[in-house]
Design an enzyme around this catalytic site. Structure first.
Site, PDB file in Angstrom:
ATOM      1  N   GLU A 213      -2.285  31.794 -13.462  1.00 51.33           N
ATOM      2  CA  GLU A 213      -1.260  31.130 -12.659  1.00 51.33           C
ATOM      3  C   GLU A 213      -0.047  30.935 -13.554  1.00 51.33           C
ATOM      4  OE1 GLU A 213      -1.523  30.797  -9.557  1.00 51.33           O
ATOM      5  OE2 GLU A 213      -3.651  31.219  -9.332  1.00 51.33           O
ATOM      6  N   CYS A 247       6.495  25.057 -11.657  1.00 51.85           N
ATOM      7  CA  CYS A 247       6.481  26.522 -11.691  1.00 51.85           C
ATOM      8  C   CYS A 247       6.995  27.140 -10.390  1.00 51.85           C
ATOM      9  CB  CYS A 247       5.075  27.034 -12.003  1.00 51.85           C
ATOM     10  SG  CYS A 247       3.824  26.513 -10.814  1.00 51.85           S
TER      11      CYS A 247
END
Length: 459
Positions: A213, A247
């Site tokens: 991720e 993010c």
């Protein structure tokens, strides 16, 4: 026992514990999920305090994006797990008659979860929930940068669960290096693409599957004809959660030239409405993780056209929400993921230009579009690859545990949340139960003229 021996001893204990079958029973899995939930509730105030120490998060933001999010995820797994774990029957081809076919979800084994500093509680515990649900043992490595949260994670996990089952190991990059050199059955890593490549390279040496991720530059496109004030409010909200250290934050704005000035004015006003004239005095505005990142953000705004903000304080880790106009693709701010409260603005006349700009960069983790045009929505969704998409808002695709979350290309590999977390930490094992009351001889030698019969079944 030195650090390396200690790490190996934990790993050995967990592999033995898994091999003994202690994690396989569904009632035990649910019991451990409930135990995790109770432990979090018992230490909720300490978690909130740690998140404030590390990132200046308010109690509201800490609950909404970390603790509360995790409690909801655990509740969903507890509710759905008995259904997820049931063998799923599949149709069986006539060539395999008589038989029945199923897919069985089995645990992978002992897994390693490495989490980052920006959402240090959520991004550690969310994958752990999937690992527990799927029946694995787990070693957890939190970020050493978010010290307070790392400490509370260690306290919660290591006093709640047996070392043989789940264990937190703290440390720096050297500890992470020692961990990824072990023969885990899966590695789940959240962090930068640079470190993700190292993790994947090490895992490839032993054919260990990975979930990565990562991140990248997530574009936010604002078309003309939208409700500009509402768009501005949702952009500011998505950008300034955790002071932009997210993010999937809208990294940069690509705005239709007809509405740019109005959007900039509305963004300014909404920042003030949210955090006051001086955001440094707001109890709701977070801080940058450390001095190094304040300095990095400072370098990104050098020689740019700042139309709002720009103030920062290295010692207090404060960085003011900052709007930057007239940005070009060759500027430093467009060469790296910002990970901070900066709003760089590019303009467009044609949607084809937007598509070309985004295609010139690695595939983003998230894509945002504000538009009322069905045609433009279809065009953007169909022509731009991204980890996830939200139309007319920001971040919200992440919030649903009914949807997979993950990147594509440079922004990540694999996904999780809800059932997708369970699947990530499971092996989907096909099982065929063959009947003995009939044995069709066509598959056995000698074959003679059996090819003609075979073609009747397989064409």
């Amino acid at each position: 026992m030195n650090g390396e021996d200690y790490i190996r001893s934990i790993f050995k204990k967990q592999t033995s514990y898994f091999s003994a079958g202690h994690t396989h029973n569904i009632n035990i899995r649910i019991k451990n999920l409930k135990l995790l939930r109770s432990a979090i509730l018992d230490h909720e105030d300490e978690i909130t305090e740690a998140l404030f120490k590390d990132l200046g998060k308010s109690k509201f933001e800490a609950y909404a994006t970390e603790t509360g999010y995790i409690l909801n995820e655990i509740r969903y797994h507890i509710k759905q797990l008995r259904y997820w774990i049931k063998p799923k029957r599949s149709t069986t081809p006539i060539s395999n008659f008589p038989a029945s076919s199923y897919t069985v979800s089995e645990p992978l084994g002992t897994v390693l979860i490495i989490s980052p500093w920006n959402y240090p509680f959520q991004l550690m515990i969310a994958p752990l929930i999937g690992a527990i649900s799927a029946g694995n043992t787990a070693v957890l490595k939190p970020s050493e940068i978010s010290v307070a949260t790392s400490n509370i994670l260690k306290k919660i996990i290591n006093t709640t669960f047996d070392t043989d089952f789940i264990h937190v190991i703290e440390g720096d990059a050297n500890v992470a290096k020692e961990l990824i050199a072990l023969d885990f059955n899966h590695i789940f890593f959240t962090g930068s693409a640079k470190v993700g490549k190292i993790v994947m390279q090490e895992a490839a040496k032993r054919l260990i599957p990975v979930t990565l991720e990562l991140g990248g530059k997530s574009p936010c496109i604002v078309d003309n004809g939208v409700n500009i004030k509402l768009a501005a409010k949702r952009i500011v909200w998505g950008k300034l959660i955790n002071a932009g250290q997210t993010c999937i934050a809208p990294d940069y704005l690509i705005v239709h030239s007809e509405i740019k000035e109005k959007l900039i004015d509305d963004i300014k006003n909404i920042i003030i409405n949210f955090f006051g004239e001086d955001a440094s005095e707001s109890p709701d505005y977070p801080r940058i993780i450390n001095k190094a990142n304040v300095e990095r953000l400072t370098s990104l705004i050098q020689k740019t056209n700042i139309v709002y903000g720009g103030n920062h304080n290295r010692d207090s880790l404060y960085f003011e929400p900052t709007i930057i106009d007239d940005v070009s693709l060759d500027m430093p701010i467009m060469k790296q993921e910002i990970f901070g409260p900066l709003f760089p603005i590019l303009t467009f006349e044609s949607l084809d230009t937007v598509i070309d700009i985004i295609h010139s960069m690695p595939k983003p983790l998230a894509l945002y579009l504000f538009s009322n045009s069905k045609k433009n929505k279809r065009k953007i969704v169909s022509q731009i690859s991204a980890g996830g998409v939200t139309i007319n808002d920001t971040l919200m695709h992440f919030a649903s545990n009914k949807l997979p979350f993950g990147g594509v290309g440079n922004s990540g590999l694999g996904n999780y949340h809800g059932k997708f977390s369970f699947d990530t930490f499971s092996h989907q094992k096909p099982v065929v139960y063959k009947g003995n009351w009939l044995d069709i001889p066509i598959r056995y030698a000698p074959f003679g003229n059996k090819l003609k019969i075979l073609k009747l079944f397989m064409r």
